[in-house]
Write a protein that holds these residues in place. Structure first.
Motif, mmCIF file in Angstrom:
data_model
loop_
_atom_site.group_PDB
_atom_site.id
_atom_site.type_symbol
_atom_site.label_atom_id
_atom_site.label_comp_id
_atom_site.label_asym_id
_atom_site.label_seq_id
_atom_site.Cartn_x
_atom_site.Cartn_y
_atom_site.Cartn_z
ATOM 1 N N ARG A 310 28.881 16.536 48.573
ATOM 2 C CA ARG A 310 27.428 16.610 48.632
ATOM 3 C C ARG A 310 26.997 16.929 50.059
ATOM 4 N N PHE A 311 25.722 17.250 50.224
ATOM 5 C CA PHE A 311 25.187 17.421 51.572
ATOM 6 C C PHE A 311 23.835 16.738 51.662
ATOM 7 N N LEU A 312 23.422 16.477 52.882
ATOM 8 C CA LEU A 312 22.162 15.791 53.138
ATOM 9 C C LEU A 312 21.448 16.518 54.267
ATOM 10 N N VAL A 313 20.186 16.846 54.057
ATOM 11 C CA VAL A 313 19.339 17.427 55.103
ATOM 12 C C VAL A 313 18.367 16.344 55.531
ATOM 13 N N ALA A 314 18.470 15.926 56.781
ATOM 14 C CA ALA A 314 17.714 14.770 57.273
ATOM 15 C C ALA A 314 16.803 15.192 58.416
ATOM 16 N N PRO A 315 15.516 15.464 58.142
ATOM 17 C CA PRO A 315 14.587 15.830 59.218
ATOM 18 C C PRO A 315 14.257 14.629 60.088
ATOM 19 N N ALA A 316 13.719 14.903 61.274
ATOM 20 C CA ALA A 316 13.348 13.811 62.187
ATOM 21 C C ALA A 316 12.278 12.928 61.574
ATOM 22 N N THR A 317 11.379 13.519 60.811
ATOM 23 C CA THR A 317 10.355 12.761 60.089
ATOM 24 C C THR A 317 10.350 13.220 58.637
ATOM 25 N N GLY A 318 10.002 12.332 57.750
ATOM 26 C CA GLY A 318 9.975 12.687 56.340
ATOM 27 C C GLY A 318 11.261 12.295 55.641
ATOM 28 N N ALA A 319 11.273 12.486 54.340
ATOM 29 C CA ALA A 319 12.393 12.047 53.521
ATOM 30 C C ALA A 319 13.573 13.004 53.628
ATOM 31 N N ALA A 320 14.776 12.441 53.564
ATOM 32 C CA ALA A 320 15.987 13.249 53.519
ATOM 33 C C ALA A 320 16.159 13.828 52.121
ATOM 34 N N GLN A 321 16.860 14.963 52.046
ATOM 35 C CA GLN A 321 17.085 15.618 50.760
ATOM 36 C C GLN A 321 18.573 15.755 50.505
ATOM 37 N N LEU A 322 18.973 15.401 49.283
ATOM 38 C CA LEU A 322 20.373 15.452 48.888
ATOM 39 C C LEU A 322 20.630 16.711 48.086
#
Length: 336
Positions: A310-322
Motif C-alpha cells: 500500500r502507499f500513503l500520501v500525507a500532506p502537512a495539513t489535512g487528512a492522509a490518503q491511502l
C-alpha cells in the motif's frame, strides 16, 4: 575505548553543554527550600565515568533499536562535608559528533578540572528562597552529572544550589564555565547516522507510517487528492527489523536512498495517483520507502515495498490518503 587528553578553555560552552546533555543524573533542581540538604555520601576510590555513571546523558534521543548501559547505584547527593577537600571535579556526559568515516555517532565523555575555588564556593551556597510570585523563564536547565574528588581518591555528588526559579544559581553556572576542563576519556556508544544515510540526505531511522495510519484506521480512500509535486523528490528506503514489524510504530533502518531520478519520478507520481481499491491485507512490510521534496514543502509519501504494497500520501495539513501500489511502483523505487 578511545582515551584522549585534550585540553580546551571552552568557558561557558562547556558548562552549557553539560547542562544541555548531562542527563537526569539525580541532581536536585527543584525550587529552593528551607531545609538544608543532608551531607553527600562519600565513596572510596573514584575510577571513571564509565564505571560510576554509565548512563549519564542518556536523555539524548537516539535510535531505539539500541539498549542503554545498565544503571548503577549512585551515591546520595548532598552538601559538601567541611572535612572533604575537593582537588578535582569531573563531569560525565554524552555528545553527538561526526563519525570518523562520515555520519554521526554518540560518545560518552569524561571531563576533569582542578581549578576549583570558585566552583566549590558556589556549590556551598544555599538555594534561594521564593517569597511570593517570581517571574521565571521557561527553558529547562538540566545540570551536568558532576562529582568532586579529594586527594585520597574519594568522591561525592554535590547538591547544586538553585535560584528562586528552581534552576542552578548563576554563581554555579559561572563557576562551571571558569575552570579549564580537560577531556580525559571518550567512548563511542553507538552510531546515530551512517555515512551512507548522510550522503543520501536521509535520516538513519524512520517510522512506517502506512502501518501506523492503517492500524489507527485514519487514512482516507484512495485517490490523488493533491496535485503532483512540482519539485524533485528524495527517496529513502528503510528495513524494519523482524522484532519491530508488528509494533505500534515500527522503525526502519536506512538501506539506500538519494534524489529520485527524474525519469522515474513521473512514473512514481502517476502510480501514486491511481484509484485502485486497497487490498484487505494485514501483512507488515519488511521494507518501505519514504518520498519527500528535496526542497520546499510538500506531502510525504510512504510506500510498502513488500507485504500489502500500500502507499500513503500525507500532506502537512489535512487528512492522509491511502492507496494501493503494485510491482511496477516497487520497481521504480529501487536503488538510486
Amino acid at each position: 575505548m578511545v582515551s584522549r587528553m585534550r585540553s580546551s578553555r571552552t568557558v561557558l560552552a562547556v558548562a552549557l553543554l553539560g547542562m544541555a546533555l548531562g542527563g537526569c543524573g539525580g541532581t536536585d533542581i527543584g525550587p529552593g527550600g528551607a531545609d538544608e540538604p543532608a551531607p553527600a555520601q562519600i565513596v572510596d576510590g573514584w575510577t571513571s565515568c564509565a564505571e560510576a555513571a554509565p548512563r549519564a546523558g542518556v536523555m539524548i534521543t537516539v535510535p531505539n533499536t539500541e539498549t542503554s548501559p545498565p544503571a548503577v547505584k549512585e551515591p546520595t547527593i548532598g552538601r559538601i562535608d567541611p572535612a572533604f577537600t575537593p582537588v578535582a571535579a569531573v563531569i560525565c556526559g554524552r555528545e553527538i559528533r561526526p563519525g570518523p568515516n562520515g555520519g554521526q555517532e554518540q560518545i560518552a565523555t569524561e571531563r576533569r578540572a582542578e581549578q576549583l575555588g570558585a566552583l566549590v564556593t558556589a556549590l556551598r551556597l544555599p538555594s534561594e528562597q521564593t517569597d511570593g510570585e517570581v517571574a521565571c523563564t521557561l527553558e529547562m536547565v538540566v545540570p551536568p552529572w558532576l562529582a568532586l574528588v579529594d586527594d585520597r581518591g574519594r568522591w561525592l555528588r554535590p547538591h547544586i544550589p538553585t535560584d528562586s526559579c528552581g534552576k542552578p544559581r548563576a554563581e554555579v553556572i559561572a563557576a562551571l564555565a571558569g575552570p579549564q576542563w580537560t577531556t580525559v576519556d571518550t567512548r563511542t556508544i553507538r552510531q546515530i547516522e551512517s555515512a551512507a544515510a548522510e550522503a543520501a540526505g536521509c535520516a538513519q531511522q524512520w517510522t512506517d507510517m502506512v502501518w501506523v495510519e492503517t492500524r489507527n484506521g485514519s487514512p482516507g480512500p484512495a485517490g490523488p487528492g493533491l496535485p503532483p509535486a512540482a519539485g524533485p523528490l528524495r527517496l529513502c528506503v528503510y528495513q524494519v527489523p523482524a522484532s519491530l514489524q508488528e509494533g505500534e510504530k515500527p522503525a526502519g533502518d536506512f538501506v539506500y536512498g538519494g534524489p529520485l531520478p527524474t525519469e522515474r519520478q513521473a512514473g512514481v507520481l502517476r502510480a501514486l495517483s491511481n484509484r485502485r481499491a486497497v487490498v484487505d491485507c494485514a501483512t507488515p512490510a519488511t521494507r518501505f520507502a519514504v518520498l519527500r521534496p528535496l526542497e520546499g514543502a510538500g506531502p510525504d509519501r510512504y510506500v510498502e515495498l513488500d507485504g500489502c504494497r500500500r502507499f500513503l500520501v500525507a500532506p502537512a495539513t489535512g487528512a492522509a490518503q491511502l492507496g494501493q501500489g503494485d510491482d511496477a511502483l516497487v520497481a521504480l523505487l529501487g536503488p538510486v
